[in-house]
Design a protein around this motif. Structure first.
Motif, PDB file in Angstrom:
ATOM      1  N   ALA A 119       0.827  -1.201   0.000  1.00 17.29           N
ATOM      2  CA  ALA A 119       0.000   0.000   0.000  1.00 17.29           C
ATOM      3  C   ALA A 119       0.865   1.256   0.000  1.00 17.29           C
ATOM      4  N   SER A 120       1.874   1.258   0.839  1.00 19.25           N
ATOM      5  CA  SER A 120       2.778   2.415   0.882  1.00 19.25           C
ATOM      6  C   SER A 120       3.462   2.623  -0.461  1.00 19.25           C
ATOM      7  N   PHE A 121       3.854   1.536  -1.102  1.00 21.59           N
ATOM      8  CA  PHE A 121       4.519   1.646  -2.397  1.00 21.59           C
ATOM      9  C   PHE A 121       3.610   2.306  -3.430  1.00 21.59           C
ATOM     10  N   LEU A 122       2.347   1.891  -3.463  1.00 22.00           N
ATOM     11  CA  LEU A 122       1.421   2.487  -4.434  1.00 22.00           C
ATOM     12  C   LEU A 122       1.230   3.975  -4.174  1.00 22.00           C
ATOM     13  N   VAL A 123       0.993   4.315  -2.912  1.00 17.50           N
ATOM     14  CA  VAL A 123       0.661   5.692  -2.573  1.00 17.50           C
ATOM     15  C   VAL A 123       1.881   6.614  -2.613  1.00 17.50           C
ATOM     16  N   LYS A 124       2.995   6.157  -2.077  1.00 13.34           N
ATOM     17  CA  LYS A 124       4.157   7.033  -1.950  1.00 13.34           C
ATOM     18  C   LYS A 124       5.106   6.902  -3.143  1.00 13.34           C
ATOM     19  N   HIS A 125       5.584   5.710  -3.434  1.00 14.83           N
ATOM     20  CA  HIS A 125       6.548   5.553  -4.530  1.00 14.83           C
ATOM     21  C   HIS A 125       5.935   5.854  -5.899  1.00 14.83           C
ATOM     22  N   LEU A 126       4.675   5.430  -6.077  1.00 11.77           N
ATOM     23  CA  LEU A 126       4.034   5.644  -7.382  1.00 11.77           C
ATOM     24  C   LEU A 126       3.129   6.864  -7.401  1.00 11.77           C
ATOM     25  N   LEU A 127       2.861   7.428  -6.226  1.00 13.03           N
ATOM     26  CA  LEU A 127       2.012   8.619  -6.088  1.00 13.03           C
ATOM     27  C   LEU A 127       0.667   8.410  -6.791  1.00 13.03           C
ATOM     28  N   ILE A 128       0.070   7.262  -6.550  1.00 14.47           N
ATOM     29  CA  ILE A 128      -1.245   6.941  -7.094  1.00 14.47           C
ATOM     30  C   ILE A 128      -2.252   6.952  -5.951  1.00 14.47           C
ATOM     31  N   ASP A 129      -3.391   7.554  -6.203  1.00 17.13           N
ATOM     32  CA  ASP A 129      -4.441   7.757  -5.212  1.00 17.13           C
ATOM     33  C   ASP A 129      -4.739   6.469  -4.442  1.00 17.13           C
ATOM     34  N   TRP A 130      -4.777   6.576  -3.115  1.00 13.16           N
ATOM     35  CA  TRP A 130      -5.033   5.405  -2.262  1.00 13.16           C
ATOM     36  C   TRP A 130      -6.340   4.713  -2.613  1.00 13.16           C
ATOM     37  N   ARG A 131      -7.302   5.473  -3.175  1.00 13.83           N
ATOM     38  CA  ARG A 131      -8.601   4.880  -3.506  1.00 13.83           C
ATOM     39  C   ARG A 131      -8.488   3.844  -4.618  1.00 13.83           C
ATOM     40  N   GLU A 132      -7.475   3.986  -5.494  1.00 11.66           N
ATOM     41  CA  GLU A 132      -7.244   2.963  -6.517  1.00 11.66           C
ATOM     42  C   GLU A 132      -6.829   1.642  -5.862  1.00 11.66           C
ATOM     43  N   GLY A 133      -5.989   1.732  -4.855  1.00 14.91           N
ATOM     44  CA  GLY A 133      -5.569   0.538  -4.130  1.00 14.91           C
ATOM     45  C   GLY A 133      -6.696  -0.054  -3.307  1.00 14.91           C
ATOM     46  N   GLU A 134      -7.468   0.820  -2.672  1.00 17.69           N
ATOM     47  CA  GLU A 134      -8.590   0.357  -1.860  1.00 17.69           C
ATOM     48  C   GLU A 134      -9.575  -0.427  -2.710  1.00 17.69           C
ATOM     49  N   ARG A 135      -9.839   0.062  -3.915  1.00 17.55           N
ATOM     50  CA  ARG A 135     -10.787  -0.626  -4.793  1.00 17.55           C
ATOM     51  C   ARG A 135     -10.219  -1.977  -5.239  1.00 17.55           C
ATOM     52  N   TRP A 136      -8.925  -2.066  -5.526  1.00 23.33           N
ATOM     53  CA  TRP A 136      -8.326  -3.333  -5.948  1.00 23.33           C
ATOM     54  C   TRP A 136      -8.377  -4.352  -4.815  1.00 23.33           C
ATOM     55  N   PHE A 137      -8.041  -3.917  -3.629  1.00 29.06           N
ATOM     56  CA  PHE A 137      -8.116  -4.807  -2.478  1.00 29.06           C
ATOM     57  C   PHE A 137      -9.556  -5.255  -2.234  1.00 29.06           C
ATOM     58  N   TRP A 138     -10.498  -4.349  -2.421  1.00 26.39           N
ATOM     59  CA  TRP A 138     -11.903  -4.681  -2.195  1.00 26.39           C
ATOM     60  C   TRP A 138     -12.337  -5.844  -3.086  1.00 26.39           C
ATOM     61  N   ASP A 139     -11.877  -5.853  -4.311  1.00 20.74           N
ATOM     62  CA  ASP A 139     -12.284  -6.905  -5.235  1.00 20.74           C
ATOM     63  C   ASP A 139     -11.497  -8.194  -5.030  1.00 20.74           C
ATOM     64  N   CYS A 140     -10.260  -8.073  -4.553  1.00 19.32           N
ATOM     65  CA  CYS A 140      -9.372  -9.241  -4.493  1.00 19.32           C
ATOM     66  C   CYS A 140      -9.311  -9.930  -3.139  1.00 19.32           C
ATOM     67  N   LEU A 141      -9.645  -9.249  -2.068  1.00 21.24           N
ATOM     68  CA  LEU A 141      -9.505  -9.817  -0.731  1.00 21.24           C
ATOM     69  C   LEU A 141     -10.740 -10.595  -0.301  1.00 21.24           C
ATOM     70  N   VAL A 142     -10.542 -11.778   0.245  1.00 20.04           N
ATOM     71  CA  VAL A 142     -11.665 -12.518   0.820  1.00 20.04           C
ATOM     72  C   VAL A 142     -12.123 -11.880   2.127  1.00 20.04           C
ATOM     73  N   ASP A 143     -11.255 -11.070   2.748  1.00 19.71           N
ATOM     74  CA  ASP A 143     -11.614 -10.443   4.024  1.00 19.71           C
ATOM     75  C   ASP A 143     -11.899  -8.950   3.876  1.00 19.71           C
ATOM     76  N   ALA A 144     -12.172  -8.488   2.644  1.00 20.49           N
ATOM     77  CA  ALA A 144     -12.393  -7.057   2.413  1.00 20.49           C
ATOM     78  C   ALA A 144     -13.555  -6.559   3.271  1.00 20.49           C
ATOM     79  N   ASP A 145     -13.272  -5.611   4.130  1.00 16.21           N
ATOM     80  CA  ASP A 145     -14.235  -5.096   5.086  1.00 16.21           C
ATOM     81  C   ASP A 145     -14.263  -3.575   4.927  1.00 16.21           C
ATOM     82  N   TYR A 146     -15.445  -2.990   4.846  1.00 11.45           N
ATOM     83  CA  TYR A 146     -15.541  -1.560   4.528  1.00 11.45           C
ATOM     84  C   TYR A 146     -14.734  -0.700   5.499  1.00 11.45           C
ATOM     85  N   GLY A 147     -14.983  -0.846   6.779  1.00 10.72           N
ATOM     86  CA  GLY A 147     -14.267  -0.023   7.741  1.00 10.72           C
ATOM     87  C   GLY A 147     -12.793  -0.343   7.799  1.00 10.72           C
TER      88      GLY A 147
END
Length: 453
Positions: free
Chosen positions: A337-365
């Protein structure tokens, strides 16, 4: 016969320590219902990995109910409309359910009004009861933990009801096969075979923590030995209650770190209770001015991150583990997550959405608070200028074997070179070079942070 009640199940798919079930069974005949509502959550309709889990856990729950001479009724549609129709169809006069804190479920609960009998049961303590001195919800976890810990231990878990009274007539149910929850074209779930969804496995995993809980403080950070509990999807789907997990480690040494991680779930629900848009809105509005990268270059970097082809072994291992298994080691989640946001300077919401679709434990909060913690945009988070160094993190937490497992191109790289084969001059031809240099990415992020401030 006594008028039946509906038992509305959501992320509380268990019979053990299920307060809503206990209350419904005490009142009379019970009709357990799960509604697959993809409309109310909007952008947070459950993702592909969660759908795989949902299919199997509902099948398991249905079998458990049948052993109690009961049934699980499954229907698809708007939850409020489906439940209202079922009440009219069955003559049920009330709906028992465990409280949920996702904004769409709170809206649905409000729409049901006094037909709903809400119960607490998915948290260590009722979320609204853990308050600051001024009576509000905590926004800083350390303060939250101190307040919650004064209310602990939680009560003892309740056993499964001896009987679950059945109604005179059962309403019709759809089938899980009707829902097409499992992937077929293509079937990407081969790596999910290590998971066993359902209450029985959840209880086994909780008990398995007892002998290793003292080592959890150190082992949870070591990807190669996987010292975490792997309870997160079971907790997300409510196959085991938080207080059952709390008590599972009683008398087995210092369990403070483990229990703090368990309590984090309560904290994140408190955050979204007061900030329901936390999944898409910065907790600190000043970061709305942060100049995230966009355009073709950023899109290509996002794709490289998603597919585990960044040239940073620890990042790539984590992203490939995520895609293959629907899960990622917690320490590696922070690094990726840090790599996406800091090293690549890509909006955290892009990562949040990818995790939401890929994680079996994706939890809103949990998902939203964790991403904003790493990004530095949240109400309780790292400073934006704190940038994880993935190469040194990999070495510090001895991730060599983990990398070799998930990045087969690097399987033959030995010793410390595994953490940075590019710098060591032994990068295989079929493994990509770094898509951004560490220093370059760090300086770009720091400049963006200065701009936001």
């Amino acid at each position: 016969m006594t008028t039946p009640s509906l038992l509305w199940l959501r992320q509380d798919l268990r019979l053990h320590d299920q307060p809503a079930l206990i209350a419904a069974a005490h009142a009379g005949p019970v009709i357990p219902v799960y509604v697959l509502d993809d409309d109310a959550p909007g952008d947070w309709a459950i993702g592909g990995a969660q759908r795989w889990w949902l299919h199997h856990t509902l099948a398991s729950l249905g079998e458990s109910l049948e052993k109690k001479h009961s049934k699980l009724i499954v229907r698809r549609g708007d939850a409020v409309e489906v439940l209202t129709a079922l009440m009219e169809e069955t003559g049920a006069d009330q709906i028992h359910a465990i409280r949920h804190y996702e904004p769409w479920w709170r809206k649905a609960e409000a729409a049901l009004g006094d037909r709903l009998c809400p119960h607490d049961g998915n948290h260590l303590a009722r979320v609204e009861d853990v308050k600051t001195g001024s009576g509000g919800q905590f926004k800083v976890y350390s303060s939250f933990w101190k307040a919650l810990n004064q209310m602990m231990p939680p009560g003892d878990p309740e056993p499964v009801p001896r009987t679950i009274p059945a109604p005179a007539h059962w309403p019709k149910s759809e089938t899980l096969a009707d829902w097409d929850l499992l992937p077929t074209k293509p079937d990407w779930s081969a790596g999910f075979d290590d998971w066993t969804p359902g209450e029985a496995q959840a209880l086994k995993n909780a008990k398995a923590m007892a002998p290793i809980v003292e080592a959890y403080d150190i082992d949870r950070n070591m990807p190669s030995i996987e010292g975490t509990s792997r309870l997160s999807p079971h907790l997300h789907f409510g196959e085991v209650s938080a207080r059952t997990v709390w008590h599972a480690v009683d008398g087995h040494g210092d369990a403070t770190t483990f229990r703090k991680e368990l309590a984090w779930r309560d904290f994140t629900d408190g955050v979204v209770l007061t900030m329901p848009d936390y999944g898409k809105a910065n907790g600190r509005p000043k970061f709305d001015a942060l100049p995230w990268r966009t355009g073709k270059g950023a899109e290509a970097d996002l794709k490289a991150w998603q597919t585990g082809k960044t040239g940073y072994p620890i990042v790539d291992a984590g992203m490939r583990q995520l895609w293959a298994t629907g899960w990622m080691h917690n320490r590696v989640r922070m690094i990726t997550a840090s790599f996406l946001v800091k090293h690549l300077l890509i909006d955290w919401r892009e990562g949040e959405r990818w995790f939401w679709d890929c994680l079996v434990d994706a939890d809103y909060g949990n998902n939203a608070v964790n991403w904003q913690w790493v990004a530095g945009t949240g109400v309780d988070s790292n400073m934006f200028g704190r940038i994880m160094a993935p190469l040194s993190q990999s070495e510090k937490f001895d991730a060599g074997d983990y990398i070799r497992q998930w990045v087969p191109e690097l399987a033959k790289v030995s010793g410390e070179a595994i953490h940075d084969p590019d710098e060591s001059g032994c990068r295989p031809r079929d493994y990509p070079a770094k898509i951004v240099g560490h220093r370059e990415g760090r300086e770009r992020a720091l400049e963006a942070g200065r701009h936001a401030r």
